[in-house]
Enzyme design. Structure first.
Site, mmCIF file in Angstrom:
data_model
loop_
_atom_site.group_PDB
_atom_site.id
_atom_site.type_symbol
_atom_site.label_atom_id
_atom_site.label_comp_id
_atom_site.label_asym_id
_atom_site.label_seq_id
_atom_site.Cartn_x
_atom_site.Cartn_y
_atom_site.Cartn_z
ATOM 1 N N ASP A 140 63.948 114.271 52.346
ATOM 2 C CA ASP A 140 65.315 114.320 51.812
ATOM 3 C C ASP A 140 65.652 115.740 51.349
ATOM 4 O O ASP A 140 66.687 116.315 51.727
ATOM 5 C CB ASP A 140 65.379 113.332 50.639
ATOM 6 C CG ASP A 140 66.787 112.996 50.198
ATOM 7 O OD1 ASP A 140 67.741 113.436 50.854
ATOM 8 O OD2 ASP A 140 66.920 112.269 49.191
ATOM 9 N N SER A 171 59.759 105.631 53.785
ATOM 10 C CA SER A 171 59.065 105.003 52.632
ATOM 11 C C SER A 171 57.594 105.367 52.482
ATOM 12 O O SER A 171 56.967 104.943 51.506
ATOM 13 C CB SER A 171 59.176 103.467 52.649
ATOM 14 O OG SER A 171 60.416 103.043 52.119
ATOM 15 N N THR A 172 57.012 106.131 53.423
ATOM 16 C CA THR A 172 55.557 106.333 53.347
ATOM 17 C C THR A 172 55.152 107.591 52.583
ATOM 18 O O THR A 172 53.980 107.954 52.547
ATOM 19 C CB THR A 172 54.919 106.370 54.748
ATOM 20 O OG1 THR A 172 55.435 107.499 55.472
ATOM 21 C CG2 THR A 172 55.210 105.096 55.510
ATOM 22 N N TYR A 232 57.622 106.984 48.132
ATOM 23 C CA TYR A 232 57.836 105.546 47.917
ATOM 24 C C TYR A 232 56.591 104.692 48.167
ATOM 25 O O TYR A 232 56.597 103.498 47.891
ATOM 26 C CB TYR A 232 59.028 105.046 48.739
ATOM 27 C CG TYR A 232 60.390 105.373 48.135
ATOM 28 C CD1 TYR A 232 60.510 106.175 47.001
ATOM 29 C CD2 TYR A 232 61.566 104.879 48.694
ATOM 30 C CE1 TYR A 232 61.742 106.476 46.443
ATOM 31 C CE2 TYR A 232 62.814 105.178 48.134
ATOM 32 C CZ TYR A 232 62.895 105.979 47.010
ATOM 33 O OH TYR A 232 64.118 106.267 46.455
#
Ligand code: ADP
Length: 182
Positions: free
Chosen positions: A38, A121-122, A125
Site C-alpha cells: 500500500d 493479506s499475507t 495482516y
C-alpha cells in the site's frame, strides 16, 4: 479446471513497476495508504492517488474500489481490503475470496484486460501464505474461466519464497502438514 492457464502468470518483483490496465492494492479500510505494498503504491503514484482515495470514504473488508494510477505505469489501481488473520475461524477465507471476486467485478465493469495482484493479506495482516495462495489461485482461475475478455492476470510476489509457495500451489502440490515452516 486446467492446471495451467496461459493467461495466468506468477512473477517475482515490485508491483509498482508493472504495466497493466490495473494493479491491485492490498489496502486498509481507511484507504489512506499505509505500510507494505500500500505504501509503495502510494509513494510511486504520487499525492493525487491519496486525494482521489479521500473522496471514496471507507472500504469494508472484502470490497474493492477503483482509482486512476497517476504516476504509476498501470492505468488504474483497484484497492481491496483483505481480512486480518485471526486464526482462521472468523470467516477469513471467505473474506479473502471475496476480495478477489470484488476486484474481478470491477475488472469486468471497466472492461480491463490485464491485471496484476500482490499476495493480499499475507504481509502485515498475517494470513498464512500457503492458505492464501490457494484461495488466490482458485479465485483467479474461476474468474479467468468466467471472463474470456481478460487477457492476462499476473500475481506479483515480492520475495523468491512467496513465489515458490505460489508456484507449488499452482502446480497442485498438496499443502504440507503445518505449512512450509513459515
Ligand atoms: P496486507 O496488509 O494485506 O497483509 P502487505 O502490504 O503488508 O498487505 O503485504 C501483502 C504482500 O505484499 C506481502 O506478501 C508483501 O511482501 C507484499 N509486498 C510488499 N511490497 C510489495 C511490492 N512493492 N510489490 C509487490 N508485493 C509487495
Amino acid at each position: 479446471m486446467s492446471l495451467s492457464d496461459s493467461r495466468l502468470e506468477l512473477v517475482q518483483g515490485d508491483i509498482t513497476k508493472v504495466t497493466a490496465d490495473a494493479i491491485v492494492n492490498a489496502a486498509n479500510s481507511a484507504l489512506v495508504g499505509g505500510g507494505g505494498v500500500d505504501g509503495a503504491i502510494h509513494r510511486a503514484a504520487g499525492r493525487e492517488l491519496l486525494e482521489e482515495c479521500r473522496t471514496l470514504g471507507r472500504c469494508p473488508t472484502g470490497e474493492a474500489r477503483i482509482t486512476q494510477g497517476y504516476k504509476l505505469p498501470a492505468r488504474h489501481v483497484i484497492h481491496t481490503v483483505g481480512p486480518v488473520w485471526q486464526g482462521g475461524g472468523r470467516g477469513e477465507a471467505g473474506q479473502l475470496a471475496r476480495c478477489y471476486q470484488s476486484v474481478f467485478a470491477l475488472v469486468e465493469k471497466h472492461g480491463l484486460r490485464t491485471v496484476a495482484f500482490p499476495s493480499i493479506s499475507t504481509g502485515v495482516y498475517g494470513y498464512p501464505l500457503e492458505k492464501a495462495s490457494r484461495i488466490a489461485l482458485r479465485e483467479i482461475r474461476a474468474a479467468l474461466e468466467r471472463l474470456p475478455s481478460v487477457e492476462k492476470v499476473t500475481v506479483v510476489l515480492f520475495t523468491p519464497w512467496d513465489l515458490e509457495v505460489y508456484r507449488r500451489a499452482l502446480a497442485g502440490e498438496p499443502e504440507p502438514e503445518g505449512g512450509l515452516g513459515r
